[in-house]
Design an enzyme around this catalytic site. Structure first.
Site, PDB file in Angstrom:
ATOM      1  N   GLU A  26      11.464   6.943 -29.487  1.00  0.00           N
ATOM      2  CA  GLU A  26      12.849   6.943 -29.985  1.00  0.00           C
ATOM      3  C   GLU A  26      12.923   7.295 -31.478  1.00  0.00           C
ATOM      4  O   GLU A  26      13.845   7.988 -31.901  1.00  0.00           O
ATOM      5  CB  GLU A  26      13.475   5.572 -29.712  1.00  0.00           C
ATOM      6  CG  GLU A  26      13.667   5.341 -28.218  1.00  0.00           C
ATOM      7  CD  GLU A  26      14.166   3.953 -27.867  1.00  0.00           C
ATOM      8  OE1 GLU A  26      14.424   3.141 -28.784  1.00  0.00           O
ATOM      9  OE2 GLU A  26      14.309   3.676 -26.658  1.00  0.00           O
TER      10      GLU A  26
ATOM     11  N   HIS B 203      21.636  -1.038 -30.316  1.00  0.00           N
ATOM     12  CA  HIS B 203      20.472  -0.692 -29.492  1.00  0.00           C
ATOM     13  C   HIS B 203      19.227  -1.029 -30.288  1.00  0.00           C
ATOM     14  O   HIS B 203      19.210  -0.878 -31.516  1.00  0.00           O
ATOM     15  CB  HIS B 203      20.438   0.809 -29.161  1.00  0.00           C
ATOM     16  CG  HIS B 203      19.074   1.258 -28.689  1.00  0.00           C
ATOM     17  ND1 HIS B 203      18.660   1.095 -27.392  1.00  0.00           N
ATOM     18  CD2 HIS B 203      18.014   1.776 -29.367  1.00  0.00           C
ATOM     19  CE1 HIS B 203      17.399   1.523 -27.296  1.00  0.00           C
ATOM     20  NE2 HIS B 203      16.986   1.936 -28.475  1.00  0.00           N
TER      21      HIS B 203
ATOM     22  N   TYR C 264      18.772   8.160 -23.345  1.00  0.00           N
ATOM     23  CA  TYR C 264      18.773   7.132 -22.299  1.00  0.00           C
ATOM     24  C   TYR C 264      18.236   7.662 -20.964  1.00  0.00           C
ATOM     25  O   TYR C 264      18.592   7.142 -19.916  1.00  0.00           O
ATOM     26  CB  TYR C 264      20.180   6.576 -22.127  1.00  0.00           C
ATOM     27  CG  TYR C 264      20.548   5.489 -23.132  1.00  0.00           C
ATOM     28  CD1 TYR C 264      19.849   4.284 -23.173  1.00  0.00           C
ATOM     29  CD2 TYR C 264      21.614   5.645 -24.012  1.00  0.00           C
ATOM     30  CE1 TYR C 264      20.191   3.276 -24.071  1.00  0.00           C
ATOM     31  CE2 TYR C 264      21.965   4.648 -24.917  1.00  0.00           C
ATOM     32  CZ  TYR C 264      21.247   3.461 -24.936  1.00  0.00           C
ATOM     33  OH  TYR C 264      21.593   2.457 -25.819  1.00  0.00           O
TER      34      TYR C 264
HETATM   35  P1  RTP Z   1      19.785  -0.922 -25.359  1.00  0.00           P
HETATM   36  O1  RTP Z   1      18.788  -0.029 -24.635  1.00  0.00           O
HETATM   37  O2  RTP Z   1      21.097  -0.238 -25.602  1.00  0.00           O
HETATM   38  O3  RTP Z   1      19.177  -1.509 -26.597  1.00  0.00           O
HETATM   39  O4  RTP Z   1      20.125  -2.170 -24.453  1.00  0.00           O
HETATM   40  P2  RTP Z   1      19.110  -3.089 -23.657  1.00  0.00           P
HETATM   41  O5  RTP Z   1      17.692  -2.639 -23.866  1.00  0.00           O
HETATM   42  O6  RTP Z   1      19.444  -4.496 -23.999  1.00  0.00           O
HETATM   43  O7  RTP Z   1      19.561  -2.796 -22.165  1.00  0.00           O
HETATM   44  P3  RTP Z   1      19.086  -1.641 -21.156  1.00  0.00           P
HETATM   45  O8  RTP Z   1      18.676  -2.286 -19.895  1.00  0.00           O
HETATM   46  O9  RTP Z   1      18.126  -0.713 -21.835  1.00  0.00           O
HETATM   47  O10 RTP Z   1      20.449  -0.879 -20.870  1.00  0.00           O
HETATM   48  C1  RTP Z   1      20.958   0.098 -21.770  1.00  0.00           C
HETATM   49  C2  RTP Z   1      22.448  -0.136 -21.935  1.00  0.00           C
HETATM   50  O11 RTP Z   1      23.098   0.144 -20.700  1.00  0.00           O
HETATM   51  C3  RTP Z   1      24.187  -0.749 -20.523  1.00  0.00           C
HETATM   52  N1  RTP Z   1      23.993  -1.522 -19.301  1.00  0.00           N
HETATM   53  N2  RTP Z   1      24.960  -1.753 -18.477  1.00  0.00           N
HETATM   54  N3  RTP Z   1      26.481  -2.640 -16.252  1.00  0.00           N
HETATM   55  C4  RTP Z   1      25.191  -2.961 -16.340  1.00  0.00           C
HETATM   56  O12 RTP Z   1      24.637  -3.630 -15.492  1.00  0.00           O
HETATM   57  C5  RTP Z   1      24.449  -2.484 -17.484  1.00  0.00           C
HETATM   58  N4  RTP Z   1      23.172  -2.703 -17.685  1.00  0.00           N
HETATM   59  C6  RTP Z   1      22.890  -2.090 -18.863  1.00  0.00           C
HETATM   60  C7  RTP Z   1      24.232  -1.689 -21.706  1.00  0.00           C
HETATM   61  O13 RTP Z   1      25.220  -1.223 -22.612  1.00  0.00           O
HETATM   62  C8  RTP Z   1      22.839  -1.561 -22.296  1.00  0.00           C
HETATM   63  O14 RTP Z   1      22.850  -1.798 -23.683  1.00  0.00           O
HETATM   64 MG    MG Z   2      17.108  -0.634 -23.591  1.00  0.00          MG
END
Ligand code: RTP
Ligand code: MG
Length: 141
Positions: free
Chosen positions: A128, A117, A51
């Site tokens: 990834e 994810h 990440y």
């Molecule tokens: P992922 O990477 O896990 O597939 O999720 P995603 O693309 O939908 O979201 P991303 O923006 O890449 O964020 C990774 C993970 O971080 C957590 N998150 N928390 N509190 C917040 O505002 C926030 N924003 C993101 C989430 O668990 C997200 O899956």
């Molecule tokens: Mg993401």
């Protein structure tokens, strides 16, 4: 549409809820094939590297703590338009905003514990997949 590969992770909350199979079933019934898979306990270092794009974000520490809180299942999905298809199957990051019938709407608890994810672009899919799997661990179908 081109056949693509994308990286998918069943996160610790979904592994703990015993819904790995239900999530795999969503992939398989929507034209995605699992061409590599393993269950692992991520180290802090491995989760931070995965990440890395989020390392300056306020939620980074919570994200790494969560991703290392228990085992995860990591898989490579293959199929036509696999990257976007997987993102569609997953639903929005915040399960409260995820469309009905998506994995996150059905299995996720919160924006932190959000079940899965999926790679979000061709570039991140390539990075990834290589981050977790050697070429010989991916079984061409
Ligand atoms: P992922 O990477 O896990 O597939 O999720 P995603 O693309 O939908 O979201 P991303 O923006 O890449 O964020 C990774 C993970 O971080 C957590 N998150 N928390 N509190 C917040 O505002 C926030 N924003 C993101 C989430 O668990 C997200 O899956
Ligand atoms: Mg993401």
């Amino acid at each position: 549409m081109a056949v693509e590969r994308t990286l998918s992770i069943v996160k610790p909350d979904a592994v703990a809820k015993n819904v790995i199979g239900k999530i795999y079933s969503r992939f398989e019934s929507n034209g995605l094939q699992i061409v590599a898979a393993k269950m692992v306990q991520l180290s802090q270092e491995k989760a931070e590297g995965f990440y890395a794009e989020h390392k300056e974000r306020p939620f980074f520490k919570d994200l790494v703590d969560f991703m290392t809180s228990g085992p995860v299942c990591i898989q490579v999905l293959e199929g036509e338009g696999a990257i976007l298809k997987n993102r569609d199957l997953m639903g929005a990051t915040n399960p409260k905003e995820a469309e009905a019938g998506t994995i996150r709407a059905d299995f996720a608890e919160s924006i932190d514990a959000n079940a899965v994810h999926g790679s979000d672009s061709e570039a991140s899919a390539a990075r990834e997949v290589a981050y977790f799997f050697a070429d010989e661990e991916i079984c061409a179908r």
